[in-house]
Design a protein around this motif. Sequence first.
Motif, PDB file in Angstrom:
ATOM      1  N   GLY A   1      28.075 -44.945  22.125  1.00  0.00           N
ATOM      2  CA  GLY A   1      26.753 -45.174  21.561  1.00  0.00           C
ATOM      3  C   GLY A   1      25.899 -43.920  21.566  1.00  0.00           C
ATOM      4  O   GLY A   1      25.193 -43.630  20.595  1.00  0.00           O
ATOM      5  N   LEU A   2      25.987 -43.152  22.647  1.00  0.00           N
ATOM      6  CA  LEU A   2      25.194 -41.921  22.736  1.00  0.00           C
ATOM      7  C   LEU A   2      25.721 -40.851  21.789  1.00  0.00           C
ATOM      8  O   LEU A   2      24.935 -40.095  21.204  1.00  0.00           O
ATOM      9  N   LYS A   3      27.041 -40.786  21.620  1.00  0.00           N
ATOM     10  CA  LYS A   3      27.606 -39.812  20.690  1.00  0.00           C
ATOM     11  C   LYS A   3      27.159 -40.118  19.276  1.00  0.00           C
ATOM     12  O   LYS A   3      26.828 -39.208  18.501  1.00  0.00           O
ATOM     13  N   ASP A   4      27.143 -41.396  18.934  1.00  0.00           N
ATOM     14  CA  ASP A   4      26.665 -41.797  17.607  1.00  0.00           C
ATOM     15  C   ASP A   4      25.201 -41.400  17.425  1.00  0.00           C
ATOM     16  O   ASP A   4      24.793 -40.936  16.349  1.00  0.00           O
ATOM     17  N   ARG A   5      24.405 -41.555  18.455  1.00  0.00           N
ATOM     18  CA  ARG A   5      22.993 -41.161  18.392  1.00  0.00           C
ATOM     19  C   ARG A   5      22.862 -39.644  18.206  1.00  0.00           C
ATOM     20  O   ARG A   5      22.027 -39.178  17.430  1.00  0.00           O
ATOM     21  N   CYS A   6      23.698 -38.888  18.899  1.00  0.00           N
ATOM     22  CA  CYS A   6      23.649 -37.422  18.786  1.00  0.00           C
ATOM     23  C   CYS A   6      23.956 -36.961  17.360  1.00  0.00           C
ATOM     24  O   CYS A   6      23.364 -35.997  16.868  1.00  0.00           O
ATOM     25  N   GLN A   7      24.883 -37.657  16.700  1.00  0.00           N
ATOM     26  CA  GLN A   7      25.278 -37.260  15.348  1.00  0.00           C
ATOM     27  C   GLN A   7      24.156 -37.451  14.343  1.00  0.00           C
ATOM     28  O   GLN A   7      24.184 -36.855  13.261  1.00  0.00           O
ATOM     29  N   LYS A   8      23.161 -38.249  14.691  1.00  0.00           N
ATOM     30  CA  LYS A   8      22.045 -38.491  13.794  1.00  0.00           C
ATOM     31  C   LYS A   8      20.870 -37.551  14.073  1.00  0.00           C
ATOM     32  O   LYS A   8      19.846 -37.611  13.374  1.00  0.00           O
ATOM     33  N   LEU A   9      21.013 -36.686  15.085  1.00  0.00           N
ATOM     34  CA  LEU A   9      19.963 -35.738  15.449  1.00  0.00           C
ATOM     35  C   LEU A   9      20.377 -34.322  15.069  1.00  0.00           C
ATOM     36  O   LEU A   9      21.558 -34.034  14.887  1.00  0.00           O
ATOM     37  N   ASN A  10      19.417 -33.446  14.965  1.00  0.00           N
ATOM     38  CA  ASN A  10      19.683 -32.047  14.664  1.00  0.00           C
ATOM     39  C   ASN A  10      20.033 -31.282  15.929  1.00  0.00           C
ATOM     40  O   ASN A  10      19.607 -31.645  17.036  1.00  0.00           O
TER      41      ASN A  10
ATOM     42  N   ALA B   1      28.472 -41.040  31.463  1.00  0.00           N
ATOM     43  CA  ALA B   1      28.535 -40.845  30.005  1.00  0.00           C
ATOM     44  C   ALA B   1      27.948 -39.494  29.613  1.00  0.00           C
ATOM     45  O   ALA B   1      28.518 -38.768  28.784  1.00  0.00           O
ATOM     46  N   ILE B   2      26.827 -39.128  30.202  1.00  0.00           N
ATOM     47  CA  ILE B   2      26.180 -37.852  29.890  1.00  0.00           C
ATOM     48  C   ILE B   2      27.072 -36.677  30.288  1.00  0.00           C
ATOM     49  O   ILE B   2      27.180 -35.675  29.562  1.00  0.00           O
ATOM     50  N   GLU B   3      27.732 -36.786  31.440  1.00  0.00           N
ATOM     51  CA  GLU B   3      28.616 -35.704  31.898  1.00  0.00           C
ATOM     52  C   GLU B   3      29.740 -35.459  30.899  1.00  0.00           C
ATOM     53  O   GLU B   3      30.099 -34.313  30.613  1.00  0.00           O
ATOM     54  N   ARG B   4      30.313 -36.533  30.353  1.00  0.00           N
ATOM     55  CA  ARG B   4      31.384 -36.378  29.372  1.00  0.00           C
ATOM     56  C   ARG B   4      30.876 -35.698  28.117  1.00  0.00           C
ATOM     57  O   ARG B   4      31.551 -34.838  27.527  1.00  0.00           O
ATOM     58  N   LEU B   5      29.684 -36.044  27.662  1.00  0.00           N
ATOM     59  CA  LEU B   5      29.120 -35.439  26.462  1.00  0.00           C
ATOM     60  C   LEU B   5      28.755 -33.973  26.700  1.00  0.00           C
ATOM     61  O   LEU B   5      28.882 -33.143  25.792  1.00  0.00           O
ATOM     62  N   CYS B   6      28.330 -33.656  27.891  1.00  0.00           N
ATOM     63  CA  CYS B   6      28.022 -32.256  28.216  1.00  0.00           C
ATOM     64  C   CYS B   6      29.304 -31.431  28.320  1.00  0.00           C
ATOM     65  O   CYS B   6      29.363 -30.284  27.855  1.00  0.00           O
ATOM     66  N   GLU B   7      30.336 -32.007  28.934  1.00  0.00           N
ATOM     67  CA  GLU B   7      31.613 -31.293  29.068  1.00  0.00           C
ATOM     68  C   GLU B   7      32.232 -30.971  27.718  1.00  0.00           C
ATOM     69  O   GLU B   7      32.881 -29.946  27.540  1.00  0.00           O
ATOM     70  N   SER B   8      32.035 -31.863  26.744  1.00  0.00           N
ATOM     71  CA  SER B   8      32.635 -31.675  25.423  1.00  0.00           C
ATOM     72  C   SER B   8      31.759 -30.856  24.492  1.00  0.00           C
ATOM     73  O   SER B   8      32.168 -30.541  23.374  1.00  0.00           O
ATOM     74  N   GLY B   9      30.551 -30.508  24.930  1.00  0.00           N
ATOM     75  CA  GLY B   9      29.693 -29.682  24.099  1.00  0.00           C
ATOM     76  C   GLY B   9      28.779 -30.445  23.167  1.00  0.00           C
ATOM     77  O   GLY B   9      28.106 -29.837  22.332  1.00  0.00           O
ATOM     78  N   VAL B  10      28.725 -31.766  23.277  1.00  0.00           N
ATOM     79  CA  VAL B  10      27.841 -32.551  22.419  1.00  0.00           C
ATOM     80  C   VAL B  10      26.395 -32.439  22.886  1.00  0.00           C
ATOM     81  O   VAL B  10      25.464 -32.374  22.077  1.00  0.00           O
ATOM     82  N   LEU B  11      26.210 -32.408  24.192  1.00  0.00           N
ATOM     83  CA  LEU B  11      24.889 -32.240  24.793  1.00  0.00           C
ATOM     84  C   LEU B  11      24.901 -31.046  25.739  1.00  0.00           C
ATOM     85  O   LEU B  11      25.957 -30.620  26.205  1.00  0.00           O
TER      86      LEU B  11
ATOM     87  N   ASN C   1      39.821 -47.523  18.732  1.00  0.00           N
ATOM     88  CA  ASN C   1      38.806 -47.421  19.783  1.00  0.00           C
ATOM     89  C   ASN C   1      39.017 -46.184  20.644  1.00  0.00           C
ATOM     90  O   ASN C   1      38.067 -45.495  21.016  1.00  0.00           O
ATOM     91  N   GLN C   2      40.277 -45.892  20.947  1.00  0.00           N
ATOM     92  CA  GLN C   2      40.580 -44.703  21.732  1.00  0.00           C
ATOM     93  C   GLN C   2      40.175 -43.438  20.992  1.00  0.00           C
ATOM     94  O   GLN C   2      39.640 -42.495  21.577  1.00  0.00           O
ATOM     95  N   LEU C   3      40.420 -43.405  19.685  1.00  0.00           N
ATOM     96  CA  LEU C   3      40.038 -42.241  18.889  1.00  0.00           C
ATOM     97  C   LEU C   3      38.522 -42.065  18.867  1.00  0.00           C
ATOM     98  O   LEU C   3      38.016 -40.940  18.976  1.00  0.00           O
ATOM     99  N   MET C   4      37.811 -43.172  18.727  1.00  0.00           N
ATOM    100  CA  MET C   4      36.362 -43.099  18.666  1.00  0.00           C
ATOM    101  C   MET C   4      35.742 -42.678  19.998  1.00  0.00           C
ATOM    102  O   MET C   4      34.616 -42.201  20.044  1.00  0.00           O
ATOM    103  N   LEU C   5      36.504 -42.850  21.080  1.00  0.00           N
ATOM    104  CA  LEU C   5      36.010 -42.454  22.398  1.00  0.00           C
ATOM    105  C   LEU C   5      36.092 -40.956  22.637  1.00  0.00           C
ATOM    106  O   LEU C   5      35.513 -40.455  23.604  1.00  0.00           O
ATOM    107  N   GLN C   6      36.808 -40.246  21.794  1.00  0.00           N
ATOM    108  CA  GLN C   6      36.924 -38.810  21.999  1.00  0.00           C
ATOM    109  C   GLN C   6      35.561 -38.156  21.819  1.00  0.00           C
ATOM    110  O   GLN C   6      34.872 -38.411  20.837  1.00  0.00           O
ATOM    111  N   PRO C   7      35.166 -37.311  22.758  1.00  0.00           N
ATOM    112  CA  PRO C   7      33.825 -36.709  22.661  1.00  0.00           C
ATOM    113  C   PRO C   7      33.700 -35.663  21.558  1.00  0.00           C
ATOM    114  O   PRO C   7      32.593 -35.359  21.130  1.00  0.00           O
TER     115      PRO C   7
END
Length: 352
Positions: free
Chosen positions: A15-24, A49-59, A147-153
């Motif tokens: 859900g957070l990754k989807d939100r990030c994709q809608k932001l600049n 969840a935030i740690e995973r997004l930070c590790e992958s470079g999304v946040l 679902n597994q594919l969509m979970l990739q950060p």
Amino acid sequence: MKNPKFNRADQLMLGLKDRCQKLNAGEKFLSVRQIMEEFGVSQITVKQAIERLCESGVLEARDRSGYFVRRDRRYGRIVSILPAGNFGVRHEFTRLLTQEAAEAGFEHEVILFGENPEGIARMSDVRADAIIFSPFGLDSITAAQLNQLMLQPVPVVLINCSIPVENCRYVDSDNEFCGVLAATHLLMNGHRKLALLQTEPDFRVVRERISGFLKCAEAYRLPVELLNPGIRSGENSPAKSYEFFSAYLDANPEPPFTGLFTVSEDPTREVLRAIREHHLSVPGDLSVISLEHSVTPAIPGLTSVNSRRDKIAHCAIQAIRAHFDHTPGIPFACKITPEIHHGATVKNLNLN
């Protein structure tokens, strides 16, 4: 493979990754407390969840400022996870993807796998800015695998697979239109007695090609003789196509059709051999059109529908580049329009 059970942190991360994709890029993200209140989850779940997004470079986390959207390239690399089988197809896609990645400023690495669960499992060890995944075989992946594919950060682009799900990136040939083009080409050349030889197992993409051919023929109220050798997954489709069509020609030395569509490229060579061995000529006695994946047909002179692997590779890399360059107007999903290669295996009956 059993359906994976996703924990709350996995679901939240999606859900957070989807939100990030809608932001600049550079835009401030929600705080931990805001996420807890909006999604109704605990602080521990949010942190995971935030740690995973930070590790992958999304946040990225900034001291005393919170979290911010980040879409820069951390590794300068795209990893393509491709099926180990079908060397010719894999080799061409590797070459095309490597070339396109280099032009877009990325390194390119290939990882091979045997079955979809194995390929998806390999993603957790990948250190890359984006992943390109081509499912094993010709059939669609399961809901659990999706679902597994969509979970990739990191961004994942599916190739040779169409999954019309929001925020699912895919690039595929328009397989139904491949069949439409084949039938249309025969019709434009005066053929009114058609046949279709199913030279592959009953995969989804094969069904789509057949459907397009039959719909086009039905629109002109033309009968189509369906020839099905009953090939199963793992069987030698060229050999079985040859055996089946040879037996058919033994029983029908003067076939009741003039135009034949073979739904895949590799068995067509064996089909042409069976025709020659029964003292029939192409295109004199029978016209043959097939589906070809390469820009240049593997069978010289073959009239074919080209599914354009080169365009699939180009669009897959461009989708990734657009993600990092924030390029507007690049579609999440893309279906490539096939093209006719005008060879010498279809006779123009209109000239008779």
